[in-house]
Design an enzyme around this catalytic site. Sequence first.
Site, mmCIF file in Angstrom:
data_model
loop_
_atom_site.group_PDB
_atom_site.id
_atom_site.type_symbol
_atom_site.label_atom_id
_atom_site.label_comp_id
_atom_site.label_asym_id
_atom_site.label_seq_id
_atom_site.Cartn_x
_atom_site.Cartn_y
_atom_site.Cartn_z
ATOM 1 N N PHE A 84 -10.340 -0.214 -0.201
ATOM 2 C CA PHE A 84 -10.001 -1.050 0.949
ATOM 3 C C PHE A 84 -10.599 -2.433 0.749
ATOM 4 O O PHE A 84 -11.802 -2.584 0.530
ATOM 5 C CB PHE A 84 -10.510 -0.424 2.259
ATOM 6 C CG PHE A 84 -9.859 -1.055 3.454
ATOM 7 C CD1 PHE A 84 -8.638 -0.578 3.922
ATOM 8 C CD2 PHE A 84 -10.445 -2.155 4.076
ATOM 9 C CE1 PHE A 84 -8.015 -1.181 5.009
ATOM 10 C CE2 PHE A 84 -9.815 -2.759 5.164
ATOM 11 C CZ PHE A 84 -8.606 -2.272 5.628
ATOM 12 N N ASP A 126 0.866 -1.177 0.000
ATOM 13 C CA ASP A 126 0.000 0.000 0.000
ATOM 14 C C ASP A 126 0.909 1.235 0.000
ATOM 15 O O ASP A 126 1.462 1.595 -1.028
ATOM 16 C CB ASP A 126 -0.923 -0.089 1.216
ATOM 17 C CG ASP A 126 -2.011 0.968 1.239
ATOM 18 O OD1 ASP A 126 -2.490 1.357 0.173
ATOM 19 O OD2 ASP A 126 -2.390 1.406 2.344
HETATM 20 P P1 IMP Z 1 1.741 -0.222 3.940
HETATM 21 O O1 IMP Z 1 2.765 -0.171 5.014
HETATM 22 O O2 IMP Z 1 0.921 1.033 3.847
HETATM 23 O O3 IMP Z 1 2.265 -0.659 2.576
HETATM 24 O O4 IMP Z 1 0.649 -1.240 4.398
HETATM 25 C C1 IMP Z 1 0.780 -2.577 4.322
HETATM 26 C C2 IMP Z 1 -0.133 -3.210 5.334
HETATM 27 O O5 IMP Z 1 -1.326 -2.432 5.558
HETATM 28 C C3 IMP Z 1 -0.611 -4.518 4.778
HETATM 29 O O6 IMP Z 1 0.287 -5.557 5.130
HETATM 30 C C4 IMP Z 1 -1.963 -4.646 5.407
HETATM 31 O O7 IMP Z 1 -1.823 -5.228 6.687
HETATM 32 C C5 IMP Z 1 -2.461 -3.235 5.562
HETATM 33 N N1 IMP Z 1 -3.348 -2.849 4.432
HETATM 34 C C6 IMP Z 1 -3.084 -1.976 3.451
HETATM 35 N N2 IMP Z 1 -4.115 -1.865 2.590
HETATM 36 C C7 IMP Z 1 -5.060 -2.714 3.048
HETATM 37 C C8 IMP Z 1 -6.372 -3.093 2.579
HETATM 38 O O8 IMP Z 1 -6.906 -2.626 1.548
HETATM 39 N N3 IMP Z 1 -7.028 -4.004 3.343
HETATM 40 C C9 IMP Z 1 -6.514 -4.557 4.463
HETATM 41 N N4 IMP Z 1 -5.290 -4.262 4.918
HETATM 42 C C10 IMP Z 1 -4.566 -3.340 4.219
#
Ligand code: IMP
Length: 185
Positions: free
Chosen positions: A151, A102
């Site tokens: 999401f 993300d």
């Molecule tokens: P980042 O650090 O923002 O890349 O987020 C990664 C983590 O955020 C993932 O391993 C998920 O646990 C959570 N995450 C990000 N987007 C989503 C989503 O759309 N649904 C559920 N969890 C998410």
Amino acid sequence: MHPEIDRVLITAEQLAARTAELGRQITADYAGKPLTVVSILRGSIIFAADLIRHLDLDLELDFIGAASYGDDTESSGHVDIRKHLDGKVHDRHVLLVDDILDTGYTLQAVCELVRISRPASLKTAVAFDKPARRKVDLAADYAGFTIDPVFIVGYGMDLAQKYRNLPYIGVPKKEVLDRIFGNRP
Ligand code: IMP
Ligand code: MG
């Protein structure tokens, strides 16, 4: 379908087909090389479990527990490591597996942590990629599905710890998202 899910974005059949395809690609890329697959807890366990059964390689499985804090919808860049590797990865080929890329803060922090052990190589595999949301300069080496910035839940991923067990990828109903996240944009 679960009553709190608005629509199915990716079916169980599509997930299985794409995971098998990634498995064949990774098997070819690592032919003859012993590999350590590191699954990032908790969201990646379903994807990792499916993926490794399509890897025809000599591999070890390990886990890192990571949680990122921020507001409810976006991680802050402060990633808390809650569990470290059990095995040694020095001089080993390491494939980090996460559910979704993300902002990129989580995978970047875990990559930095693993690099301290000086693995022979380090690559990343994610089931889902939301490139529009990226905050750091990071791309996954293997990505199952590139998706719009919505999401999603299921196939390991949660909303307030629910829905990890759904066998498909779903988008929660608006009232469910509003109840957890509030009405912020
Ligand atoms: P980042 O650090 O923002 O890349 O987020 C990664 C983590 O955020 C993932 O391993 C998920 O646990 C959570 N995450 C990000 N987007 C989503 C989503 O759309 N649904 C559920 N969890 C998410
Ligand atoms: Mg996660």
